[in-house]
Design an enzyme around this catalytic site. Structure first.
Site, PDB file in Angstrom:
ATOM      1  N   TYR A  12       0.828  -1.220   0.000  1.00  0.00           N
ATOM      2  CA  TYR A  12       0.000   0.000   0.000  1.00  0.00           C
ATOM      3  C   TYR A  12       0.862   1.269   0.000  1.00  0.00           C
ATOM      4  O   TYR A  12       0.570   2.207   0.716  1.00  0.00           O
ATOM      5  CB  TYR A  12      -0.912   0.036   1.244  1.00  0.00           C
ATOM      6  N   ASP A  15     -17.332 -13.239   7.352  1.00  0.00           N
ATOM      7  CA  ASP A  15     -15.877 -13.055   7.338  1.00  0.00           C
ATOM      8  C   ASP A  15     -15.478 -12.531   8.712  1.00  0.00           C
ATOM      9  O   ASP A  15     -15.595 -11.341   8.992  1.00  0.00           O
ATOM     10  CB  ASP A  15     -15.499 -12.085   6.212  1.00  0.00           C
ATOM     11  N   TYR A  17     -14.485  -5.047   3.443  1.00  0.00           N
ATOM     12  CA  TYR A  17     -13.146  -5.400   2.974  1.00  0.00           C
ATOM     13  C   TYR A  17     -12.955  -6.896   3.186  1.00  0.00           C
ATOM     14  O   TYR A  17     -13.164  -7.399   4.294  1.00  0.00           O
ATOM     15  CB  TYR A  17     -12.063  -4.627   3.743  1.00  0.00           C
ATOM     16  N   LYS A  64      -5.963 -13.728  10.781  1.00  0.00           N
ATOM     17  CA  LYS A  64      -5.480 -12.683  11.697  1.00  0.00           C
ATOM     18  C   LYS A  64      -5.121 -13.224  13.095  1.00  0.00           C
ATOM     19  O   LYS A  64      -4.061 -13.813  13.234  1.00  0.00           O
ATOM     20  CB  LYS A  64      -6.507 -11.551  11.775  1.00  0.00           C
TER      21      LYS A  64
HETATM   22  C1  PLP Z   1      -7.304  -8.777   6.756  1.00  0.00           C
HETATM   23  C2  PLP Z   1      -8.620  -9.219   6.271  1.00  0.00           C
HETATM   24  C3  PLP Z   1      -8.736 -10.039   5.132  1.00  0.00           C
HETATM   25  C4  PLP Z   1      -7.551 -10.444   4.292  1.00  0.00           C
HETATM   26  O1  PLP Z   1      -6.610 -11.183   5.000  1.00  0.00           O
HETATM   27  P1  PLP Z   1      -5.105 -11.306   4.435  1.00  0.00           P
HETATM   28  O2  PLP Z   1      -4.464 -12.270   5.367  1.00  0.00           O
HETATM   29  O3  PLP Z   1      -4.524  -9.932   4.508  1.00  0.00           O
HETATM   30  O4  PLP Z   1      -5.192 -11.806   3.043  1.00  0.00           O
HETATM   31  C5  PLP Z   1      -9.997 -10.456   4.758  1.00  0.00           C
HETATM   32  N1  PLP Z   1     -11.089 -10.093   5.465  1.00  0.00           N
HETATM   33  C6  PLP Z   1     -11.009  -9.321   6.569  1.00  0.00           C
HETATM   34  C7  PLP Z   1     -12.258  -8.978   7.311  1.00  0.00           C
HETATM   35  C8  PLP Z   1      -9.775  -8.843   7.001  1.00  0.00           C
HETATM   36  O5  PLP Z   1      -9.698  -8.052   8.074  1.00  0.00           O
END
Ligand code: PLP
Length: 423
Positions: free
Chosen positions: A18, A240, A146, A269
């Site tokens: 980024y 997600d 996102y 994460k």
């Molecule tokens: C960080 C994130 C992603 C992507 O994860 P990466 O490990 O960076 O590919 C997808 N969805 C959410 C909600 C996120 O916070």
């Protein structure tokens, strides 16, 4: 002040995330971490307010996680997951199934969040194909959302948000709509589902907090409406929980606050407490059942080289030990109360549009941030590591943060806004 030699040697060869590399300010060389501290090469120590993109939920270098990784490293750092299985992955899958709500019990491991979402999308689309239903290959996702930076996940992010706009021509077209927060947006979503439901494989949403899209909050009622609509129109619901999972919103998983169970959930994460890359796509039994067949084409054809890496699974198991043994959710509640209290001071400062806190997420939203570099430098000068983006300054600290460390973070934010560094 000169940096270490590896910094001078390496900068001409590295491509940062980024970042416009032509105008990039020199990044800070980190050499060591411990607890909520990031030690820099020149000896400065920054208090970390964002836990490395909200992953390091027990702080850095937790001894229990370190020991689990060392033991696994000595035994078996990696082995392919095709045709072979191992204890760390199977134990982790068993434990995830036990703590996830409902019958979310079948776990597919990958190595990044984006890929976990890609797999969720593939599963949702193939679920319908395997059941002999054709034409259901689009998703409904939401403004402010996102879900990752890869091609398939870019197509389900907020298109206006800017990060992925260049690629709009090559992305598959999905329906990106408003979250059903009120009567009008609920009616619009219901109309979409009733008119185009037979093209739609699944609804995809980040529950309670849309993270990287701007730390936007919504209530559990929104998730309940989505579950109701998904059932009414017979589409799958994907949550997600890559940002929200593992305690960040105050419960182990955000969906618990709405009392709903998605058909598919993505995790990453904080899954390994920020120590190793790992992600998981977890499905309910009826979703998995659609892949059981005499037809070889009905199998899920996906298999990342490093899937279920034993070191990463060992980290995740050790992290779950800590969630079980230590009062993490209580700590989240304390962090929440302290941030609510201390960030309230920002409310009346110039340019502050909103201050909001949910679980261990604290957000100060401004009208605009005029000079992002100046703001970032001002925060570092106050000894804190906080990464504002677009119009927000946020905190997603480790759950183990000491109240004094948290106060240092909230006062640094208050001070930079008061001093006008953000305006
Ligand atoms: C960080 C994130 C992603 C992507 O994860 P990466 O490990 O960076 O590919 C997808 N969805 C959410 C909600 C996120 O916070």
């Amino acid at each position: 002040m000169r940096g270490p030699q590896w910094l001078d040697d390496g900068m001409p060869h590295i491509w940062l995330p980024y970042t416009q590399m032509q105008t990039v300010l020199p990044p800070l060389p980190a050499v060591r971490t411990s607890g909520c501290d990031i030690h820099l090469a020149d000896g400065r120590v920054l208090t970390d307010g964002i836990a490395s993109w909200w992953t390091a939920c027990h702080g850095y270098n937790h001894p229990h996680i370190r020991e689990a990784v060392s033991a696994q490293l000595a035994r078996m750092p990696h082995v392919m997951f095709g045709g072979l299985v191992h204890e760390p992955a199977l134990t982790l899958a068993t434990r995830l199934a036990a703590i996830l709500p409902g019958d979310l019990e079948r776990v597919f491991f990958t190595d990044s969040g984006s890929v976990a979402v890609e797999v969720a999308i593939k599963i949702a689309i193939q679920y319908w194909i395997n059941r002999g239903v054709s034409g259901r290959n689009r998703l409904v996702a939401f403004r402010g959302g996102y879900h990752g930076d890869t091609l398939a996940t870019m197509a389900v992010c907020d298109p206006e948000e800017g990060m992925h706009a260049l690629f709009s021509g090559v992305l598959p077209q999905h329906y990106i709509v408003d979250l059903p927060r009120d009567e009008a947006s609920l009616a619009a979503l219901e109309t979409l589902l009733s008119e185009s439901g037979d093209e739609i494989a699944a609804i995809l949403v980040e529950p309670l907090i849309q993270g990287a899209g701007g730390m936007l909050f919504h209530g559990p009622d929104v998730l309940q409406r989505l579950r109701t609509l998904a059932d009414r129109y017979g589409v799958l619901l994907i949550l997600d929980e890559i940002f929200t999972g593992f305690g960040r919103t105050g419960t182990m998983f955000a969906c618990e606050q709405a009392g709903i169970v998605p058909d598919i959930m993505t995790l990453s994460k904080a899954l390994t407490a920020g120590t190793m890359p790992l992600a998981a796509t977890v499905t309910r039994s009826h979703v998995f059942a659609a892949f059981l067949s005499d037809n070889p084409l009905h199998a899920l054809m996906h298999g990342p080289t490093f899937m279920a890496n034993p070191l990463a699974c060992a980290c995740a198991n050790a992290s779950l030990d800590l969630f079980a043994a230590e009062p993490r959710l209580q700590q989240v509640a304390q962090i929440s109360a302290q941030m609510t209290d201390e960030l309230a001071a920002c409310r009346n400062l110039p340019h502050v549009r909103d201050v909001r806190v949910m679980g261990a997420v604290g957000v100060v939203e401004l009208d605009a941030i005029a000079d992002m570099n100046r703001l970032k430098a001002a925060l570092v000068a106050l000894g804190v590591w906080v990464r504002p983006f677009r119009t927000i300054i946020y905190l997603t600290p480790a759950f183990t943060i000491h109240p004094d460390e948290l106060s240092r973070l909230t006062s640094a934010i208050t001070q930079v806004i008061r001093d006008g560094a953000a305006g």
